[in-house]
Design a protein around this motif. Sequence first.
Motif: not given
Length: 1213
Positions: A709-710, A713-715, A740-741, A799-801
């Motif tokens: 999910x990290x 980018x699936x927050x 991660x969040x 970081x942004x995926x």
Amino acid sequence: MLTKFETKSNRVKGLSFHSKRPWILASLHSGVIQLWDYRMGTLIDRFDEHDGPVRGVHFHQSQPLFVSGGDDYKIKVWNYKLHRCLFTLLGHLDYIRTVQFHHENPWIVSASDDQTIRIWNWQSRTCISVLTGHNHYVMCATFHPKEDLVVSASLDQTVRVWDIGALKKKSASPADDILRLSQMNTDFFGGVDAVVKYVLEGHDRGVNWASFHPTLPLIVSGADDRQVKIWRMNDTKAWEVDTLRGHMNNVSCVLFHSRQDIIVSNSEDKSIRVWDATKRTGLQTFRREHDRFWILGCHPEMNLLAAGHDSGMIVFKLERERPAFSVSGDSLYFVKDRFLRLFEYSSQKDTQIIPIRRPGSSSLNQGPRTLSYSPTENAILICSDVDGGSYELYIIPKDGFGRGDTVQEAKRGVGASAVFVARNRFAVLEKSTNQVLVKNLKNEIVKKSALPVATDAIFYAGTGNLLCRAEDRVFIFDLQQRLVLGDLQTSFVRYVVWSNDMESVALLSKHAIIIADKKLVHRCTLHETIRVKSGSWDDNGVFIYTTLTHIKYCLPNGDSGIIRTLDVPVYITKIFGNTLFCLDRDGKNRPIVIDSTEYIFKLSLLKKRYDHVMSMIRNSELCGQAMIAYLQQKGFPEVALHFVKDERTRFNLALESGNIQIAVASAKEIDEKDHWYRLGVEALRQGNAGIVEYAYQRTKNFERLSFLYLITGNLDKLSKMMKIAEVKNDVMGQFHNALYLGDVQERIKILVNAGHLPLAYATAKTHGLNDIVEDLAEKLNGNVPSLPSGRSASLLIPPTPVLCGGDWPLLRVMKGIFEGGLDNVGKGANEEYDDADWGEDLDIVDVENIQNGDISMVLDDEEAPEENEEGGWDLEDLELPPDVETPKAVTARSSVFVAPTAGMPVSQIWVQKSSLAAEHAAAGNFDTAMRLLSRQLGIKNFTPLKSLFIDLHMGSHTYLRAFSSTPLITLAIERGWSESASPNVRAPPALVFSFSQLEVKLKAGYKATTTGKFTEALRLFLGILHTIPLIVVESRREVDEVKELIIIVKEYVLGLQMELKRRELKDNPVRQQELAAYFTHCNLQLPHLRLALMNAMTVCYKAGNLITASNFARRLLETNPTAENQMKTARSVMQAAEKNMKDKTQLNYDFRNPFVVCGATYVPIYRGQKDVLCPYCTSHFVLSQEGQLCTVCDLAVVGSDASGLLCSPAQIR
């Protein structure tokens, strides 16, 4: 004698062949019974229950039984399938000599030293008759193969024949009561079941063996009087026919051969003798050095014999059974029963052509061995072993397809083998002089050619060429030019089979098949454990061959397999489609239909004829583990998928071929943690996030899920994961998810709950959450941790995926040849997975709505533009009848984007066009480059070339960047490219190494040598030697220059290596002088030679070797040195030497005798001594260095075969 199998063991006293299987029983003097497979040469089983020697043993004809009798007075019946003794028959009172099953009744006959013969019923396990009458040991007793008779031999010097007809009648159930009554009477009053029919007297000593003829009323016996006697019998009497004399000691066993008209006997004189049963003369004798023979066995159905002796046994044949044959077009000529016959394949008609002369001598194995046919002249050559090897030439009369009974006078001659080489010329091998005589049809010598290697057989190899067999190799010899066209090392070759187009040849030896091309370049070798018998090429270029037990195939790449099993050995003569024409050992032609599906399928895969593969998969019954393993091994797992039902295998194959859908379906069926994990790994590799997620969920793999999910980018899901961790009380997992969040508050909360207040304080302080900091400071009672000052803190934010959510975008391409055509299993795999987010589907526009192939997109109503002020096109709706549908011009599939098929990469074109190693390396095909260098220059050590290979490859390509997220684009750089060149014609690769660079390096090497920097100079010269194999030049003149350069550089490398070695040796003055002396014999430039001579002169002078020093001084003055000091020193050394002409120490150096220096041991190899060369740098070595790595160039193996340097396209044209 043709020995088929030999064993080493204790003395063998009893033998028995199995009637169907290739087995033989041997009973030993040690009490063990061995069961051997004589075809494979393996011991199958051993039976060890008798006490003392086992003298008799016999297989049952149809049941899985055998019987044995030994010196422990016991008869044992065994079941070889159950590996155990079933029961024991007791009754004899002394050693048991022989035992035998009856061919029909459930009887066993046994002979014993208690002077009786007993007949037992092995079903009721009782003795049913005792035959008394002999008055000494009974040595053997056997049933007649057809009639109700038993023959026995005894040391009372008689042979007795017993009639057991009454016993036969008694055992058959009587038909009526009167008979039954009479039978009861005889039983009651002791009637006799077996009566003596004849007593044969004639031997002067005890008789050891007697046996019946299989069909004629004859008996043969052998005795201690060293004679073999033949007896004939009729209904009333029996009489002696003849005596065979020749054995020098007791005859221990004698029998009639089951297939030929001969008698075989063996004796304690250590020999086996073969006699002609009709002429009653000796044919042949086989002797052993130290072993007495005791027993003979004859196979009931095949042409095999066995003999037991003091140290084992032998299984042998007396004559070859392979018919001599020759195939020509639609005809097969072969020899059968002293006639030449012709078989036509098209009509399958077998006709007798001409009779063939019988061999004059009476010994065995004189029949025709090979046959050669000339179709234009209708002539036939027949070779045999008569007179140590001879041939006969027959001309077949044109009309002569009748039964000519007159033997036509053949032209004869002596020669090891003879074969036609042109329509009216044949070659004969004369072994004594090792030359080939070419003769015409009048049997006159036309030409003689000496062969370069000692040859023992010749075969046809195309018009005017011979394939010659030497001890360890074969070679093709051109009779016209007297040249060797090619040679190949092989084991002893027995038969040679050429393909129809004469492009390929199969060389058959006893246990191997070697396939090569017409120049004898090796393609592949197959090894067989069972003897190879024959072979032929089919129309597809597949070699079909037979062993003793199977018909098999061999593909061009060396893959092989079984087509079917054989009951009896056959010899393939020709193949038409699926029909094999064979000759059997009786000279009968048999067509055998085979199923070629398997090898045609493999061949199609090999030749990349995928359309054939497809149709075969659809239409034929190909299956089995072997096929799946083969497809997997050859890199076609997707094809194998279509044969497999087993879910685990399917899963593995689906992963291997990247077919996620089928893998998911199989994983659901299997539902094991390990499989889900492997599925997740593969799906991640393909970027299929949905399935990765599903797989991780199935295995409850929360850590991996969080990380997934990290990176996607699936927050939302990440925060769910944090809650799950909280529920599960997994503090570490909870903390990770918060990290991660990037949720600082949550992290502080977790740390506080876990009791880590100082850490919570540090986190809050760093992130500037002052109100929390104050709370925590209170809780810590002012005992707050001090944070480092002067550091600029940065926030820990994930970081942004690169890609958010969903799967990686996939390029839509044409389906592979195998995926489209085969119905894909596992289509249903893409169903809704509980709780898994599979990403949104792409909205591919519904093509059905596009009217009449209009390309413009159909916009949904809500998206259609509202403003319609311009009016646009005036198109009114037509009022069409409701049932007429709009024709669909565009099919659903055409909307799929089809990637253009990739052309052939330039590097591949380079490899196909070239046989220069440098160009293969430039193309990145290091494997073939190494193979070429190995073949051309014998190079085996590629370590020094590794960096050069990489430089060549990098230097012949350039790399362009397109976008930051796409891979680099590779472009090939071509040699001599110009704007005007056609884009379709590819030039060879641009190479980073050139000849001019080497010349510059050479000069630098010279300079370093002059200034005495020897290590530097050696590095430069070795660099040149290592680069030369990867140089490409244009003209023939330059090729010669390159070859010259190798010689120059090699001399310097050798010289410098010796000089550096000399400098290391401080405490060995003799060796120092020798090395200095050898250095002066390297082929150096004049200034360097002077320096070397100066050096050697100084070293020897200082060591007191004045004669040697004066020799160097003289050589130095002969070079007219320009430096004054060199001349002066040389003259003064010569003057000093003249006063005192002596050497203090003896050196291994004779300057009067020309020599070269060994590159490894640095010792002189004088003219006339044998040496070996490095195939690349041509350095000389002593013989012991053969097979070692060359120490001069450090690349090639000394003494290996190599075709020579290939460095220019001009050499190939």
